[in-house]
Design an enzyme around this catalytic site. Structure first.
Site, mmCIF file in Angstrom:
data_model
loop_
_atom_site.group_PDB
_atom_site.id
_atom_site.type_symbol
_atom_site.label_atom_id
_atom_site.label_comp_id
_atom_site.label_asym_id
_atom_site.label_seq_id
_atom_site.Cartn_x
_atom_site.Cartn_y
_atom_site.Cartn_z
ATOM 1 N N SER A 152 -49.598 42.693 11.290
ATOM 2 C CA SER A 152 -50.630 42.298 10.334
ATOM 3 C C SER A 152 -51.136 43.528 9.589
ATOM 4 O O SER A 152 -51.060 44.655 10.105
ATOM 5 C CB SER A 152 -51.801 41.638 11.066
ATOM 6 O OG SER A 152 -52.912 41.477 10.220
ATOM 7 N N TYR A 178 -58.062 43.668 17.653
ATOM 8 C CA TYR A 178 -56.935 42.999 16.999
ATOM 9 C C TYR A 178 -56.064 44.016 16.268
ATOM 10 O O TYR A 178 -54.830 44.006 16.398
ATOM 11 C CB TYR A 178 -57.454 41.951 16.021
ATOM 12 C CG TYR A 178 -56.365 41.173 15.310
ATOM 13 C CD1 TYR A 178 -55.467 40.390 16.022
ATOM 14 C CD2 TYR A 178 -56.237 41.223 13.926
ATOM 15 C CE1 TYR A 178 -54.467 39.670 15.374
ATOM 16 C CE2 TYR A 178 -55.242 40.506 13.260
ATOM 17 C CZ TYR A 178 -54.357 39.735 13.995
ATOM 18 O OH TYR A 178 -53.368 39.029 13.348
#
Length: 305
Positions: A152, A178
């Site tokens: 990501s 994350y």
């Protein structure tokens, strides 16, 4: 010099796989029961591959398998549970041509596994690491196997904080956790390609784009709007799931990627180096070979303990 491919932001999985014949090939897609995992599996199966959906929810997996049709199998896999990952790999038999490490969790409240590991790192990195290593022999038995690591642009939020990976000393922050796990996905691609090159295995990482899926279930919609607004002039519209799966499918199947590994892609092309303040590109620390080797060793030690 970055690799340039004649696909882009709006390309779909069906477009990038057109003309590719996967008859006789076998693939695994983690998280194949929702979001871009469904479209990744659909494209691979449509090209003739036998696709196994590795999922936590077998009912959801079976519904997707029935919808896609012939050539789609379903098996249980909980990436946050090392015993589940070990059982999955022990049950795999025969060569494996494509492994798409697609599943993940994003911006969860602070949660720890029974081992005391931070959940996002445990699921997004440790689970997929154990899975790929457990399937190494099957990948090596195939002819030019490929592993695809769905990362990501959030990797830009954090490198690997080796002194405190699991937030035992520092205050937990969901997006940093994350981001760290997504950096780990890229570093895995770098080091796995180096270690497994002699086995004909290549590993690449990617940013699929902004897609509205169940991945955002832990994030308040206002927070998502704020994050997207922060992108300013570089903000792009949401991708469809078919567009979001395109880069994964390209890395898994395109002849243009034969022998190419250890790289990070976005919008179906190799990403440029990130520029400060931009939400695009790849951070230098995510491609650092020394950090990649260190993370591999640290991960093996963590799992051994």
């Amino acid at each position: 010099m970055t690799l340039s491919i004649n696909f882009g932001y709006a390309s779909t999985a069906a477009e990038v796989i057109e003309g590719v014949d996967l008859t006789g090939r076998r693939a695994i897609v983690t998280g194949g029961a929702s979001g871009i995992g469904v479209e990744t599996a659909r494209a691979l199966a449509g090209a003739g591959a036998e696709v196994t959906l590795a999922v936590r929810n077998l009912d959801a997996g079976n519904r997707v398998a029935d919808e896609i049709g012939k050539g789609v199998l379903v098996a249980h896999l909980d990436l946050g549970d090392q015993a589940s990952v070990a059982a999955f790999t022990a049950g795999w038999d025969g060569p494996l041509d494509i492994l798409v490490n697609n599943a993940g969790v994003m911006a969860t409240p602070e949660t720890r596994t029974p081992e005391g590991w931070e959940l996002q790192f445990a699921t997004n990195h440790l689970g997929h690491f154990t899975l790929a290593k457990g399937l190494h022999r099957a990948l090596a038995a195939a002819d030019g196997a490929r592993v695809v690591a769905v990362s990501s642009s959030a990797h830009l939020r954090s490198g690997i904080v080796f002194d405190d990976i699991h937030f035992r000393e520092r205050e937990y922050e969901a997006w940093s956790a994350y981001g760290q796990s997504k950096t780990a996905n890229v570093l895995f691609a770098v080091e796995a390609t180096r270690r497994w090159a002699d086995d004909g295995i290549t590993v690449n990482a990617l940013m699929p784009g902004s897609i509205q899926t169940a991945l955002q279930r832990h994030v308040d919609p206002d927070e998502i709007a704020r994050l997207r607004a922060a992108a300013g002039s570089e903000l792009r519209p949401w991708k469809t799931t078919e567009q979001g799966a395109a880069t994964s499918v390209l890395l898994a199947t395109s002849p243009l990627l034969d022998g190419i590994g250890g790289k990070y892609f976005e919008d179906c092309n190799e990403a440029e180096p990130n520029q400060p303040g931009s939400p695009r590109g790849v951070a230098a620390y995510a491609l650092d070979p020394e950090a990649a080797e260190r993370l591999w060793v640290v991960t093996e030690d963590m799992l051994a303990r």
